[in-house]
Design an enzyme around this catalytic site. Structure first.
Site, PDB file in Angstrom:
ATOM      1  N   LYS A  23       0.831  -1.202   0.000  1.00 46.04           N
ATOM      2  CA  LYS A  23       0.000   0.000   0.000  1.00 46.04           C
ATOM      3  C   LYS A  23       0.869   1.256   0.000  1.00 46.04           C
ATOM      4  CE  LYS A  23      -3.835  -0.200   2.182  1.00 46.04           C
ATOM      5  NZ  LYS A  23      -4.810  -0.358   3.269  1.00 46.04           N
ATOM      6  N   ARG A  93      -3.456   2.943   8.634  1.00 49.78           N
ATOM      7  CA  ARG A  93      -3.795   1.681   7.952  1.00 49.78           C
ATOM      8  C   ARG A  93      -2.572   0.784   7.854  1.00 49.78           C
ATOM      9  NH1 ARG A  93      -8.421   2.397   4.166  1.00 49.78           N
ATOM     10  NH2 ARG A  93      -9.046   4.570   4.192  1.00 49.78           N
ATOM     11  N   GLY A 102      -8.507  -7.179   4.381  1.00 54.16           N
ATOM     12  CA  GLY A 102      -9.410  -7.420   5.505  1.00 54.16           C
ATOM     13  C   GLY A 102      -8.790  -8.144   6.681  1.00 54.16           C
ATOM     14  N   MET A 104      -5.964  -7.279   8.473  1.00 51.80           N
ATOM     15  CA  MET A 104      -5.349  -6.455   9.517  1.00 51.80           C
ATOM     16  C   MET A 104      -6.178  -5.196   9.741  1.00 51.80           C
ATOM     17  SD  MET A 104      -1.311  -7.071   8.853  1.00 51.80           S
ATOM     18  CE  MET A 104      -1.419  -6.575   7.152  1.00 51.80           C
ATOM     19  N   ARG A 337      -3.776  -1.374  -6.038  1.00 54.51           N
ATOM     20  CA  ARG A 337      -2.995  -2.609  -5.926  1.00 54.51           C
ATOM     21  C   ARG A 337      -3.472  -3.559  -7.020  1.00 54.51           C
ATOM     22  NH1 ARG A 337      -5.805  -4.489  -0.239  1.00 54.51           N
ATOM     23  NH2 ARG A 337      -7.906  -4.784  -1.048  1.00 54.51           N
ATOM     24  N   HIS A 455     -16.429  -7.763   2.478  1.00 53.76           N
ATOM     25  CA  HIS A 455     -15.421  -8.706   2.979  1.00 53.76           C
ATOM     26  C   HIS A 455     -15.645 -10.101   2.426  1.00 53.76           C
ATOM     27  CE1 HIS A 455     -14.043 -11.728   5.962  1.00 53.76           C
ATOM     28  NE2 HIS A 455     -12.953 -10.982   5.937  1.00 53.76           N
ATOM     29  N   SER A 764      11.665 -43.800 -11.100  1.00 55.45           N
ATOM     30  CA  SER A 764      10.527 -42.963 -10.719  1.00 55.45           C
ATOM     31  C   SER A 764      10.598 -42.797  -9.206  1.00 55.45           C
ATOM     32  CB  SER A 764       9.209 -43.625 -11.121  1.00 55.45           C
ATOM     33  OG  SER A 764       8.136 -42.808 -10.737  1.00 55.45           O
ATOM     34  N   CYS A 831       6.582 -39.705  -8.926  1.00 54.59           N
ATOM     35  CA  CYS A 831       5.163 -40.085  -8.970  1.00 54.59           C
ATOM     36  C   CYS A 831       4.496 -39.971  -7.605  1.00 54.59           C
ATOM     37  CB  CYS A 831       5.008 -41.496  -9.529  1.00 54.59           C
ATOM     38  SG  CYS A 831       5.878 -42.753  -8.584  1.00 54.59           S
ATOM     39  N   TYR A 851      10.027 -35.638 -15.961  1.00 53.57           N
ATOM     40  CA  TYR A 851       8.579 -35.476 -15.831  1.00 53.57           C
ATOM     41  C   TYR A 851       8.178 -35.555 -14.360  1.00 53.57           C
ATOM     42  CZ  TYR A 851       8.179 -40.490 -14.899  1.00 53.57           C
ATOM     43  OH  TYR A 851       8.300 -41.729 -14.329  1.00 53.57           O
TER      44      TYR A 851
END
Length: 876
Positions: A23, A93, A102, A104, A337, A455, A764, A831, A851
């Site tokens: 912010k 703030r 929402g 803090m 933001r 909210h 694997s 896997c 993979y």
């Protein structure tokens, strides 16, 4: 660390977010872009961390810096902080590095007291506005800085509105508000044992401490845990001169997005309220108007705001979420933001911005959080059932999706329901940050009040949860746990369904259908496949799972678990006969009965996958898992086997192991009973030959031997398999290529990988077992203590959720290096369940795996994570 802890907005920029928070950095950036931003300054995140080091106390040096910046603000605005004639007031703030909407705390109108409120009334010639601001400040300060329950103040406000027979705060006049201020101060004194603080510096000290403390409030900690945000980042505090949206009909406040955060439509989206302060919009206390109507109310302000919104989106090259205030027809920006959005919105915005030339394909791919794709992969309501469904009410389509569950009216009840496996819908008059845990556990969220930027809506979109907000036709009686509406009453535990894409709420449960992944999703995933290097396969044990994975873009099957095929009702008796056989002949007889079933399973999977690779793991679990435990079931089995109860029970007791995960399982079974793996190998090859004969598919079976820790062990089992395969080739007079590899899941196998690779075509990594054997605890039992490990910051995540890169990951790395040193053609993948975790996938990309394999619904997530890993490398 720098000794400077406070920066004016003119000193910062958007690249300083780690110091100034998101912010503060963006307020500084807008200030330097000459966008109208109320003057102010930011206390850094470093100050927050020092605050905790100083036992949650502010130090004198910090306050000297703060006072110096207050004086600069006073000079610039020609006002005095909390002055009796022309008072300067501040908003205080929070501003985390990563947006936590929402979670803090905020305090507005700071600096008001019994004297400065008179000065505010005089300087603005608006007594009603001054006392409205003072009552707001007392309530907000008491709640945030002193933890006095806000319901005490709300009850007093409601009493006066009832006495006056009005519904809105705006219907109260200045005399009413003066009475409310006195009542609020009385509540403060009763709760705190002292008068409401009149010294503005004391007020400021309390407020800054409260914002710093809010970094560690329960809801903020849960949000960080949910979103993987580092606890050490801290929050900045933004102290900004107040501009007022509650000065009358030429003032107002609002929240808007440069594009639609639910759908991604390239159109200004948001809400505003006239004669209100910002908290009124996000708290859902009054129902706001859509931003498009501002064009009628204040055309010049709308035009200016629209222009600024487009400018900011182009500057940040992303959809913006903005807060604004209009004071006496003058526009001020309080925040910008990158906007929180649903997965479909994120995807549509990313694709559109590539097509608009604003961002590259790589940047678009990095914009989408991989796990958010879950929102697109799960079902929506069946349209036929929807036509006959009974509508309870309609609200705002705040966050898309389809959800059914039992109605509960508190976060605690939703948590309890989840612990019992009950799906819930959290229903509230309006949600607040304290409801976050219940919102996480619930299938969906329904509120009677609040708008598209309330909210409930913002948090639901961020979480990917289905939400219908502002269903104003219903009344939610949280105390008596009932929803009341026109000719309808829904009680706790009743089933309802929410459609977050339309805003409709239905009675009962409605069937769902699978999504169609076309349009922008298909385009986006095409870019993903162009950019990624790492292959993505699936773990699938049935043709149905295989089909679903193929739909989601799987490039083959990395793991088929053959033991899952044994639990079928008509097969388990044969499996038990095989286990209880006391001779090889009897065991072989049972295996001969099982083989046609296995062959059919493999045939159907090969047919489904076509030319795509299929890796089949031979039997892995210990045999006792297939045997009954209850006396009645043992008696039935003895009867079937023509044995006595004692004979069967003795075999079960003999097979019982103290630690079965480290016992007689995996390839060890094949050393003792080679006929089991021989049967499976025969079934695999026979099925492959059959499919090859019937189709044009070039099938290369990949047979995986589990739990190997020694080269000679692998060779012994492999030789048995090859002998059986050659017999099949002889009998059928057919041949095909095949590969035999191993599952690396024992730490010793990683260290001996160069030797093992001499006998393996592929590795694997079974990261589930490799993790539990490396850590020395069972994944089935670790849940009893891992929560404390996370709570006490020993582990940030369970090593079964996210691959332990420092330990287990290094074992994998060693195994790859050593394996390829002796067998350069070795194919390597994983896997375990980690194959669907984005951070683990990125690690697999970095260490050179070929993979990853994961469950079908994780396939698109793994594809995106693999593409992001490649994109980050390219954009470095």
């Amino acid at each position: 660390m720098t000794e400077k802890y406070v920066y004016s907005f003119k000193e910062g920029n958007k690249d300083m977010r780690s110091l100034l928070g998101g912010k503060g950095a963006n307020l500084a950036e807008m200030t330097n872009m000459d966008i109208p931003v109320p003057t102010g300054f930011t206390i850094t995140t470093e100050a927050c961390n020092k605050f905790y080091q100083e036992d949650e106390k502010l130090w004198d040096g910090l306050f000297e810096e703060i006072k110096s910046h207050i004086e600069e603000t006073e000079k610039e605005l020609n006002k005095k902080f909390s002055d009796e004639e022309n008072p300067l007031l501040f908003s205080v703030r929070s501003g985390a590095v990563i947006s936590m909407p929402g979670m803090m705390d905020t305090i507005l109108n700071l600096g008001l007291n019994d004297k400065s409120v008179i000065g505010l009334a005089k300087s603005t010639n608006n007594e009603r506005f001054a006392y409205d601001s003072y009552r707001r400040f007392i309530q907000m300060f008491s709640d945030v800085a002193r933890e006095i329950p806000k319901v005490l103040f709300e009850n007093e406000l409601d009493k006066i509105k009832e006495e006056k027979n009005v519904t809105d705060d705006t219907d109260l006049d200045s005399e009413d508000l003066k009475k409310i201020v006195e009542k609020f101060k009385k509540i403060y004194k009763e709760e705190m044992g002292e008068d409401f603080p009149q010294d503005p510096i004391d007020q400021l000290r309390y407020a800054i401490e409260a914002v710093f403390r809010s970094w560690n409030n329960p809801r903020a900690k849960i949000y960080r845990q949910l979103n993987g945000i580092d606890d050490k980042l801290g929050t900045a505090v933004n102290i900004q001169s107040m501009v007022f949206g509650n000065m009358g009909n030429t003032s107002g406040t609002g929240v808007a997005f440069s594009r639609n955060p639910a759908t991604g439509e390239n159109k200004l989206f948001g809400e505003f309220l006239m004669n209100a302060q910002g908290e009124d919009v996000v708290a859902g206390i009054r129902t706001p108007q859509p931003i498009s109507q501002l064009q009628d109310v204040m055309p010049e302000v709308y035009k200016q705001f629209h222009s600024i919104t487009k400018r900011l989106e182009e500057h940040y090259r992303d959809m913006q979420d903005l807060e604004f205030t209009i004071e006496n027809s003058k526009l001020y920006l309080l925040q910008t933001r990158n906007g929180k959005r649903t997965a479909i919105s994120a995807l549509n915005v990313a694709v559109d911005q590539v097509n608009e030339g604003l961002i590259s394909k790589e940047e678009a791919i990095l914009r989408i959080e991989p796990n958010s794709l879950n929102q697109l992969l799960h079902p929506t309501f069946d349209q036929k059932e929807l036509e006959n469904a009974e509508v309870i009410t309609k609200g705002l389509a705040a966050s898309p999706g389809a959800a059914s569950g039992h109605v509960y009216f508190s976060a605690e009840d939703c948590k309890t329901a989840a612990s019992k496996g009950i799906k819930s819908i959290i229903v509230r008059q309006e949600t607040s940050p304290e409801d976050i845990e219940g919102m996480i556990k619930a299938e969906g969220i329904l509120t009677a009040r609040g708008g598209m930027t309330s909210h409930a809506a913002v948090v639901a979109r961020g979480m990917g949860a289905c939400c219908v907000a502002g269903a104003s036709e219903i009344r939610v009686d949280e105390e008596n746990k009932v929803i009341r509406g026109k000719n309808i009453e829904i009680k706790e535990g009743d089933l309802i369904s929410l459609d977050g894409s339309t805003g409709y709420v239905y009675k009962g449960e409605i069937s769902k259908v699978s999504p169609e992944l076309t349009g922008n999703f298909a385009q986006f995933m095409q870019w993903v496949d162009e950019i990624k290097r790492l292959g993505v396969k699936t773990n699938a044990d049935t043709p149905k799972d295989a089909h679903q994975a193929k739909e989601f873009g799987a490039e083959g099957i990395g793991l088929t678990r053959t033991e899952h095929m044994f639990f079928n009702e008509e097969r388990i008796p044969i499996v038990r006969q095989m286990i209880l056989s006391n001779t090889t002949e009897r065991r072989q007889k049972a295996l001969d009965k099982l083989r046609p079933f296995q062959e059919e399973d493999f045939y159907n999977i090969y047919k489904e996958m076509g030319d795509l690779s299929v890796t089949i793991r031979l039997l892995d679990p210990p045999l006792h898992e297939f045997l009954p435990k209850e006396k009645h079931d043992i008696e039935e089995l003895a009867k079937e086997m023509d044995l006595t109860y004692d004979e069967v029970n003795d075999i079960i007791l003999e097979l019982h192991e103290v630690n079965p995960m480290l016992g007689h399982r995996g390839c060890r079974l094949a050393v003792t009973y080679p006929e089991i793996y021989r049967m499976q190998a025969r079934a695999i090859i026979s099925a492959a030959l059959k499919v090859k004969e019937e189709t044009s598919h070039e099938i290369v079976p990949q047979i995986m031997i589990p739990l190997v820790g020694e080269k000679r062990e692998l060779k012994y089992v492999k030789d048995q398999i090859i002998e059986e395969i050659n017999q099949v080739f002889e009998e059928t007079n057919q041949k095909l290529e095949y590969q035999i590899g191993t599952m690396i899941e024992i730490p010793r196998a990683c260290l001996m990988a160069d030797e093992i690779a001499e006998e393996a075509d592929f590795f694997s990594f079974g990261t589930n077992d490799l993790t539990q054997m490396s850590f020395g605890f069972s994944r089935d039992d670790a849940g009893k203590f891992l929560s404390e490990y996370k709570e006490n910051k020993i582990y940030s995540r369970s090593p079964f959720e996210r691959l332990d890169q420092e330990g287990v990951g290094q074992l994998i790395k060693i195994a790859i290096e050593r394996g390829k040193s002796s067998n350069p053609d070795l194919h390597v993948g994983i896997c375990g369940e980690h194959g669907g975790d984005p951070e683990s996938v990125e690690f697999c990309h970095r260490i050179g795996l070929d993979y990853v394999s994961c469950s079908p619904y994780r396939v698109p997530i793994a594809r995106l994570a693999a593409a992001q890993a490649a994109a980050r490398e390219k954009l470095k």
